[in-house]
Enzyme design. Structure first.
Site, PDB file in Angstrom:
ATOM      1  N   ASN A   1     -26.256  -0.692   9.758  1.00 35.23           N
ATOM      2  CA  ASN A   1     -25.761   0.560   9.835  1.00 35.23           C
ATOM      3  C   ASN A   1     -26.675   1.507  10.889  1.00 35.23           C
ATOM      4  OD1 ASN A   1     -27.766   0.599   7.894  1.00 35.23           O
ATOM      5  ND2 ASN A   1     -26.596   2.131   6.712  1.00 35.23           N
TER       6      ASN A   1
ATOM      7  N   HIS B   1     -31.648 -10.059  11.564  1.00 35.11           N
ATOM      8  CA  HIS B   1     -30.744  -8.902  11.603  1.00 35.11           C
ATOM      9  C   HIS B   1     -29.385  -9.189  11.208  1.00 35.11           C
ATOM     10  CE1 HIS B   1     -30.208  -4.730  12.458  1.00 35.11           C
ATOM     11  NE2 HIS B   1     -30.760  -4.386  13.417  1.00 35.11           N
ATOM     12  N   ALA B   2     -28.438  -8.222  10.812  1.00 34.17           N
ATOM     13  CA  ALA B   2     -27.082  -8.598  10.401  1.00 34.17           C
ATOM     14  C   ALA B   2     -26.343  -9.123  11.669  1.00 34.17           C
ATOM     15  CB  ALA B   2     -26.463  -7.085   9.827  1.00 34.17           C
ATOM     16  N   SER B   3     -25.537  -9.982  11.211  1.00 30.75           N
ATOM     17  CA  SER B   3     -24.907 -11.008  12.141  1.00 30.75           C
ATOM     18  C   SER B   3     -23.865 -10.183  13.341  1.00 30.75           C
ATOM     19  CB  SER B   3     -23.906 -12.028  11.418  1.00 30.75           C
ATOM     20  OG  SER B   3     -24.901 -12.699  10.602  1.00 30.75           O
TER      21      SER B   3
ATOM     22  N   SER C   1     -26.995  -4.780   0.694  1.00 30.08           N
ATOM     23  CA  SER C   1     -26.274  -4.609  -0.379  1.00 30.08           C
ATOM     24  C   SER C   1     -26.892  -4.977  -1.650  1.00 30.08           C
ATOM     25  CB  SER C   1     -24.754  -5.080  -0.023  1.00 30.08           C
ATOM     26  OG  SER C   1     -24.938  -6.576   0.099  1.00 30.08           O
TER      27      SER C   1
ATOM     28  N   GLU D   1     -34.282  -2.599  -0.584  1.00 31.81           N
ATOM     29  CA  GLU D   1     -33.590  -1.179  -0.329  1.00 31.81           C
ATOM     30  C   GLU D   1     -32.306  -1.564  -0.384  1.00 31.81           C
ATOM     31  OE1 GLU D   1     -35.439   1.518  -0.106  1.00 31.81           O
ATOM     32  OE2 GLU D   1     -37.266   0.992   0.604  1.00 31.81           O
ATOM     33  N   LEU D   2     -31.376  -1.213  -1.334  1.00 33.31           N
ATOM     34  CA  LEU D   2     -30.166  -1.386  -1.539  1.00 33.31           C
ATOM     35  C   LEU D   2     -29.242  -0.332  -1.426  1.00 33.31           C
ATOM     36  CD1 LEU D   2     -31.037  -3.932  -4.280  1.00 33.31           C
ATOM     37  CD2 LEU D   2     -30.881  -4.249  -2.014  1.00 33.31           C
TER      38      LEU D   2
ATOM     39  N   CYS E   1     -26.890   4.600   3.408  1.00 37.38           N
ATOM     40  CA  CYS E   1     -27.148   4.091   2.051  1.00 37.38           C
ATOM     41  C   CYS E   1     -27.479   5.650   1.381  1.00 37.38           C
ATOM     42  CB  CYS E   1     -28.464   3.193   1.790  1.00 37.38           C
ATOM     43  SG  CYS E   1     -29.789   3.902   2.940  1.00 37.38           S
TER      44      CYS E   1
HETATM   45  P1  NAP Z   1     -25.268  -6.683   3.448  1.00 41.00           P
HETATM   46  O1  NAP Z   1     -24.264  -7.292   3.499  1.00 41.00           O
HETATM   47  O2  NAP Z   1     -25.967  -6.923   2.288  1.00 41.00           O
HETATM   48  O3  NAP Z   1     -26.451  -7.205   4.878  1.00 41.00           O
HETATM   49  C1  NAP Z   1     -27.458  -6.753   4.894  1.00 41.00           C
HETATM   50  C2  NAP Z   1     -28.380  -8.019   5.499  1.00 41.00           C
HETATM   51  O4  NAP Z   1     -28.453  -8.996   4.519  1.00 41.00           O
HETATM   52  C3  NAP Z   1     -27.721  -8.768   6.617  1.00 41.00           C
HETATM   53  O5  NAP Z   1     -28.755  -8.905   7.856  1.00 41.00           O
HETATM   54  C4  NAP Z   1     -27.045  -9.853   5.943  1.00 41.00           C
HETATM   55  O6  NAP Z   1     -26.849 -11.030   6.825  1.00 41.00           O
HETATM   56  C5  NAP Z   1     -27.976 -10.118   4.958  1.00 41.00           C
HETATM   57  N1  NAP Z   1     -27.542 -10.905   3.856  1.00 41.00           N
HETATM   58  C6  NAP Z   1     -26.033 -10.760   3.354  1.00 41.00           C
HETATM   59  N2  NAP Z   1     -26.066 -11.605   2.054  1.00 41.00           N
HETATM   60  C7  NAP Z   1     -27.103 -12.006   1.913  1.00 41.00           C
HETATM   61  C8  NAP Z   1     -27.565 -13.341   0.918  1.00 41.00           C
HETATM   62  N3  NAP Z   1     -26.839 -13.741   0.331  1.00 41.00           N
HETATM   63  N4  NAP Z   1     -28.724 -13.632   1.229  1.00 41.00           N
HETATM   64  C9  NAP Z   1     -29.715 -13.391   2.150  1.00 41.00           C
HETATM   65  N5  NAP Z   1     -29.217 -12.163   3.246  1.00 41.00           N
HETATM   66  C10 NAP Z   1     -28.217 -12.056   2.886  1.00 41.00           C
HETATM   67  O7  NAP Z   1     -25.051  -5.116   3.669  1.00 41.00           O
HETATM   68  P2  NAP Z   1     -24.340  -4.727   4.900  1.00 41.00           P
HETATM   69  O8  NAP Z   1     -22.930  -4.571   4.688  1.00 41.00           O
HETATM   70  O9  NAP Z   1     -25.104  -4.989   6.103  1.00 41.00           O
HETATM   71  O10 NAP Z   1     -24.933  -2.991   4.848  1.00 41.00           O
HETATM   72  C11 NAP Z   1     -24.505  -2.074   3.781  1.00 41.00           C
HETATM   73  C12 NAP Z   1     -25.287  -1.941   2.486  1.00 41.00           C
HETATM   74  O11 NAP Z   1     -26.475  -1.937   2.776  1.00 41.00           O
HETATM   75  C13 NAP Z   1     -25.032  -0.906   1.832  1.00 41.00           C
HETATM   76  O12 NAP Z   1     -24.711  -1.216   0.387  1.00 41.00           O
HETATM   77  C14 NAP Z   1     -26.129   0.071   1.906  1.00 41.00           C
HETATM   78  O13 NAP Z   1     -26.089   1.105   0.886  1.00 41.00           O
HETATM   79  C15 NAP Z   1     -27.193  -0.838   1.968  1.00 41.00           C
HETATM   80  N6  NAP Z   1     -28.210  -0.192   2.742  1.00 41.00           N
HETATM   81  C16 NAP Z   1     -29.606   0.379   2.172  1.00 41.00           C
HETATM   82  C17 NAP Z   1     -30.323   0.943   2.460  1.00 41.00           C
HETATM   83  C18 NAP Z   1     -31.647   1.549   1.986  1.00 41.00           C
HETATM   84  O14 NAP Z   1     -32.536   1.824   2.597  1.00 41.00           O
HETATM   85  N7  NAP Z   1     -31.475   1.561   0.753  1.00 41.00           N
HETATM   86  C19 NAP Z   1     -30.114   1.232   4.080  1.00 41.00           C
HETATM   87  C20 NAP Z   1     -29.073   0.902   4.752  1.00 41.00           C
HETATM   88  C21 NAP Z   1     -27.997   0.273   4.008  1.00 41.00           C
HETATM   89  P3  NAP Z   1     -25.171 -11.095   7.476  1.00 41.00           P
HETATM   90  O15 NAP Z   1     -24.920  -9.918   8.337  1.00 41.00           O
HETATM   91  O16 NAP Z   1     -25.809 -12.429   8.425  1.00 41.00           O
HETATM   92  O17 NAP Z   1     -24.350 -11.481   6.451  1.00 41.00           O
END
Ligand code: NAP
Length: 463
Positions: A130, A154-156, A206, A227-228, A261
């Protein structure tokens, strides 16, 4: 891995994922560099971080365009993101030494005891799409300054950004291996965390990803920061400056096309000013410019991927089916690309999706409450606790309410935001640990006690 422009659906580029052998090589290189990097002085690290800030500024247009193409961020916001990354590099260049200087502890007159903050080594950062530059620099600048080296998964959907960030550090003159982007899927993360060459892990993402990474970190006994997500309350009290609250509130919800987030997500308004606030807020939301993210005037662009629009719309429909009223928006836009309009839902039932889950898109839910006490109760009545904000003309009252909000960050008459100078992080299901500031830079260091005895010590009878 592929980059797809979410505004047009066009495939921009494909990238080969790294093989297991390549990952192994990168881990070896990172571990080797960690040994020499921790021996460098703060002055050496400072010079390189300042160079990284220069590289970012020199290439601002290119990096901004890359973010906009890869995940749809409106171009003006992409430029701001590059500038903020340069700032965080300069900030930690200037402040890391002060944050990590030895801390002397008063013990006995014939002993000198202090804490030294030593780097841990290789830190894995799993990051979301994001804020594809900012999230990474928020991790990298303090950690490189502290003497750690970084591995990025990084995210895919943003492999181009991942490669570009690696390039920033290489061009700045950091040694090979100080910062490496691993182009791998999330199924590789557990193995990397478990590898002996990796000392710690941080994840921004997430709740589900947080649970998974937290579990791996626990299993392998590695320190972690998570940081979720969040569902941040934006509390409007009866003495709030309403124009300012409505204008800032609209922006706090939709910046980054609603995919933040720490966006204000739940608007909790005291009944005395409810109708007036909703009217002004909806006006502000409707006045936003939605459109082509490459246009400087655009305020809200597409969502980062088509599938995210589907999830978002499902959440809106579930909330409406439960009884919420759509004040504006509420249907995907009839145009090419992953667009969803800024949406305001009122009369949101307490147990509906819009009240209990994180909505990661430009959709505000609004709640009416009788008074301050009820506002605080509702603000805290979620599983998340990332940031929060309260609006009132009475600053002492604002501070009092801020202290009672269950969140890692609470703002009075200001939108939720991150800033290199203050700690960033959450409580409850929003995660644990902190990034940024003296607190963040000390997450991945060994706070080592050193006790130097001058003359005879005392025999302790307990451990
Ligand atoms: P996401 O699906 O959780 O992906 C974040 C990262 O984690 C990506 O690199 C993803 O890789 C990886 N990932 C996903 N599932 C995983 C697993 N089971 N094991 C290890 N790594 C895994 O989140 P998103 O959709 O990109 O981002 C949105 C979420 O992030 C929202 O909930 C938002 O609130 C949160 N967020 C939090 C903050 C904060 O600072 N608190 C900041 C920004 C965003 P892939 O892309 O390869 O799946």
């Amino acid at each position: 891995m592929e980059s797809v422009n979410p505004a047009t659906g066009e495939q921009l580029e494909t990238y080969d994922s790294h093989t297991d052998e390549e990952v192994d090589e990168f881990l070896d290189r990172a571990a080797g560099t960690a040994d020499s990097w921790q021996e460098t002085s703060f002055a050496e690290r400072q010079a390189l971080l300042n160079e990284a800030a220069d590289v970012l500024r020199e290439n601002e247009d290119r990096y901004a365009q890359l973010m906009t193409e890869e995940m749809g961020k409106p171009i003006a916001q992409s430029h701001s993101e590059v500038q903020k990354c340069a700032w965080v590099c300069e900030y930690y260049a200037e402040r890391a030494e002060e944050h990590l200087q030895d801390e002397v502890i008063g013990t006995k007159p014939n002993a000198h005891a202090f804490v030294s903050y030593d780097p841990l080594g290789v830190v894995l950062a799993v990051m979301p799409w994001n804020f594809p530059f900012w999230q990474v620099f928020r991790f990298a600048a303090p950690n490189l300054a502290a003497g750690n080296v970084g591995l990025l998964k990084h995210a895919s959907n943003v492999p181009g950004c991942a490669k570009a960030i690696e390039e920033v550090f290489r061009e700045a003159g950091f040694p090979e291996g100080a910062f490496t982007s691993l182009l791998v899927g999330s199924d590789t993360v557990d193995d990397v965390i478990g590898d002996d060459r990796v000392a710690a892990v941080t994840l921004t993402g997430s709740e589900g990803a947080g649970r998974s990474v937290g579990e791996s970190a626990g299993k392998h006994l590695k320190p972690s920061v998570l940081e979720l997500g969040g569902s941040d309350p934006f509390v409007v009290l009866e003495d709030a400056p309403l124009d300012q609250a409505a204008e800032t509130g609209a922006w706090a919800r939709v910046q980054n096309s609603g995919q933040s987030c720490i966006a204000a997500k739940r608007f909790i308004v005291v009944e005395e000013v409810y109708d007036e606030f909703v009217e002004r807020f909806v006006e502000e939301v409707e006045s936003l410019t939605v459109g082509d993210p490459t246009d400087e005037e655009t305020e809200v662009g597409p969502q980062a991927r088509e599938d995210l629009v589907e999830v978002l719309h499902e959440q809106v429909q579930e909330t409406v089916d439960a009884g919420a009223e759509v004040q504006t928006g509420g249907e995907p836009m009839d145009r090419e690309g992953a667009f969803y309009p800024p949406t305001v839902l009122t009369d949101v039932p307490k147990d509906s999706t819009g009240a209990t889950e994180e909505i990661f898109g430009p959709v505000a839910t609004v709640f009416q409450v009788p008074d301050e006490e009820a506002a605080i109760r509702l603000a805290n009545d979620v599983k998340f606790g990332l940031a929060s904000s309260v609006w009132t003309e009475d600053l002492e009252r604002g501070e009092r309410v801020a202290r009672r909000l269950e969140a890692g960050m609470a703002f009075v008459n200001e939108m939720e935001k991150s800033d290199p100078r203050v700690p960033f992080g959450g409580v409850k299901n929003s995660g644990y640990g902190r990034e940024l500031s003296r607190h963040g830079i000390r997450e991945f260091v060994n706070a080592k006690t050193i006790w130097v005895q001058h003359g005879a010590g005392e025999r302790d009878l307990v451990e």
